[in-house]
Design an enzyme around this catalytic site. Structure first.
Site, PDB file in Angstrom:
ATOM      1  N   CYS A 109     -25.580 -51.739 -53.501  1.00 21.66           N
ATOM      2  CA  CYS A 109     -26.459 -51.380 -54.055  1.00 21.66           C
ATOM      3  C   CYS A 109     -27.550 -50.915 -52.821  1.00 21.66           C
ATOM      4  O   CYS A 109     -28.507 -49.027 -53.109  1.00 21.66           O
ATOM      5  CB  CYS A 109     -27.442 -52.440 -54.682  1.00 21.66           C
ATOM      6  SG  CYS A 109     -27.613 -53.633 -53.870  1.00 21.66           S
ATOM      7  N   HIS A 131     -31.618 -56.652 -55.372  1.00 16.31           N
ATOM      8  CA  HIS A 131     -30.975 -55.713 -56.102  1.00 16.31           C
ATOM      9  C   HIS A 131     -31.987 -54.029 -55.516  1.00 16.31           C
ATOM     10  O   HIS A 131     -33.207 -53.907 -55.942  1.00 16.31           O
ATOM     11  CB  HIS A 131     -31.020 -55.477 -57.414  1.00 16.31           C
ATOM     12  CG  HIS A 131     -30.681 -54.089 -58.198  1.00 16.31           C
ATOM     13  ND1 HIS A 131     -29.007 -52.869 -57.880  1.00 16.31           N
ATOM     14  CD2 HIS A 131     -30.555 -53.065 -58.964  1.00 16.31           C
ATOM     15  CE1 HIS A 131     -28.460 -52.208 -58.272  1.00 16.31           C
ATOM     16  NE2 HIS A 131     -29.948 -52.442 -58.955  1.00 16.31           N
ATOM     17  N   ASN A 179     -30.210 -45.460 -61.302  1.00 12.95           N
ATOM     18  CA  ASN A 179     -29.598 -46.723 -60.721  1.00 12.95           C
ATOM     19  C   ASN A 179     -28.299 -47.195 -60.986  1.00 12.95           C
ATOM     20  O   ASN A 179     -27.043 -46.860 -61.769  1.00 12.95           O
ATOM     21  CB  ASN A 179     -30.040 -47.739 -62.517  1.00 12.95           C
ATOM     22  CG  ASN A 179     -29.442 -49.473 -61.747  1.00 12.95           C
ATOM     23  OD1 ASN A 179     -29.000 -50.271 -61.187  1.00 12.95           O
ATOM     24  ND2 ASN A 179     -30.651 -50.305 -62.594  1.00 12.95           N
TER      25      ASN A 179
END
Length: 310
Positions: A28, A133, A148
């Protein structure tokens, strides 16, 4: 009649011009950086190189106290704090990677930044972190997007909702960093300067999308076994993490769920999780009150749906 031409508005359901890397493994941080910079600027190898450089700098600082000390030997036995085998990279790695492009990060909720009293819509981008994250919220043209990597595509965020969105993330434990400096030119920014995007359908979470496809497959092909259709434990945990990232909150009981649903129904939020899913085991003896709360939740869903239908 206006003397100035209106800015053209286009409906781009998949927003083709916006670069959006989707989640792969635990990369991520890489997705966050590339979505921020709008291109494949960093790979796991390049980020690992930055992490190794940081590790070496930390080792040299520790060695200044003596290579025979217990502290130094303990340090050498510890795993890297800047990366791991899953693909996680630390904030130091992200900061150094952005430094390559002359960009800096400033903690959004720091006293120094809050004293500036800058409206978030006047910034260029934010990166957000919860546990391990990372994801990007960036302005492209004159509009804001949630990039995202856990979503199936970019999500449009209105100017009026941006501040509420960031405040909600902060309340639920996210660390938010403001991006300072000149971001690289990108196609999406150039296009969206002369046109506005209207998003008719919000993107789904990747886990939700896969679960729906598997559910449809099960119905259309009853010959599949349960093992072929159900998510395994790791995938289920990922789905939970996706939902947490999208909602920006952890719900521990049904009362908290209902409060959140009420709040989002008033703000025009996009979370559609059913509050009834938070009922805990062992509450069968309270079925009367549970039924009443379930009815309330259903009424909330109807009202929120009516809001979006407008």
């Amino acid at each position: 009649m206006s003397l100035f031409p209106a800015v053209p508005s286009f409906t781009l359901s998949n927003m083709e011009s916006i670069f959006h890397e989707k989640q792969e493994g635990s990369l991520c941080a890489q997705h966050c950086l590339n979505n921020l910079l709008q291109g494949e600027y960093f790979s796991p190898v390049e980020l690992s190189s930055i992490a190794e450089q940081l590790d070496e700098e930390e080792r040299m600082r520790m060695a200044e106290g003596g290579v025979q000390t217990e502290e130094y030997r303990t340090f050498l036995q510890q795993p890297s704090g800047n990366m791991d085998d899953s693909g996680f990279f630390s904030i130091q790695v992200i900061s150094n990677a952005l430094g390559v492009w002359g960009l800096e990060i400033v903690l959004f909720n720091s006293r120094e930044y809050q004293q500036l009293q800058i409206d978030p819509i006047h910034e260029k981008a934010f990166i957000c972190n919860y546990k391990e994250h990372w994801f990007t919220v960036r302005k492209l043209g004159q509009q804001w997007f949630n990039l995202n990597s856990l979503l199936t595509g970019p999500e449009l965020i209105s100017d009026t909702y941006l501040a509420l969105f960031l405040a909600q993330l902060q309340q639920e434990g996210y660390s938010i960093f403001v991006i300072r400096g000149s971001l690289p030119e990108c196609e999406a920014d150039q296009i969206l300067r002369i046109m506005r995007v209207e998003q008719q359908q919000r993107p789904k979470l990747i886990g939700e999308d896969e679960a729906q496809r598997m559910s449809v497959q099960q119905v259309s092909d009853p010959g599949h076994t349960a093992d072929e259709v159900l998510l395994d434990e790791d995938e289920e945990e990922l789905r939970k993490a996706l939902a947490l990232s999208r909602q920006g909150m952890e719900v521990e009981d049904e009362e908290a769920d209902l409060r959140r649903a009420i709040q989002l129904s008033m703000q025009g939020g996009s979370d559609t999780r059913s509050p009834s899913t938070a009922v805990t085991a062992g509450s069968s003896h309270e079925s009367g009150s549970g039924e009443k709360e379930a009815m309330t939740a259903e009424e909330l869903r109807r009202r929120r749906q009516a809001y979006f239908d407008r």
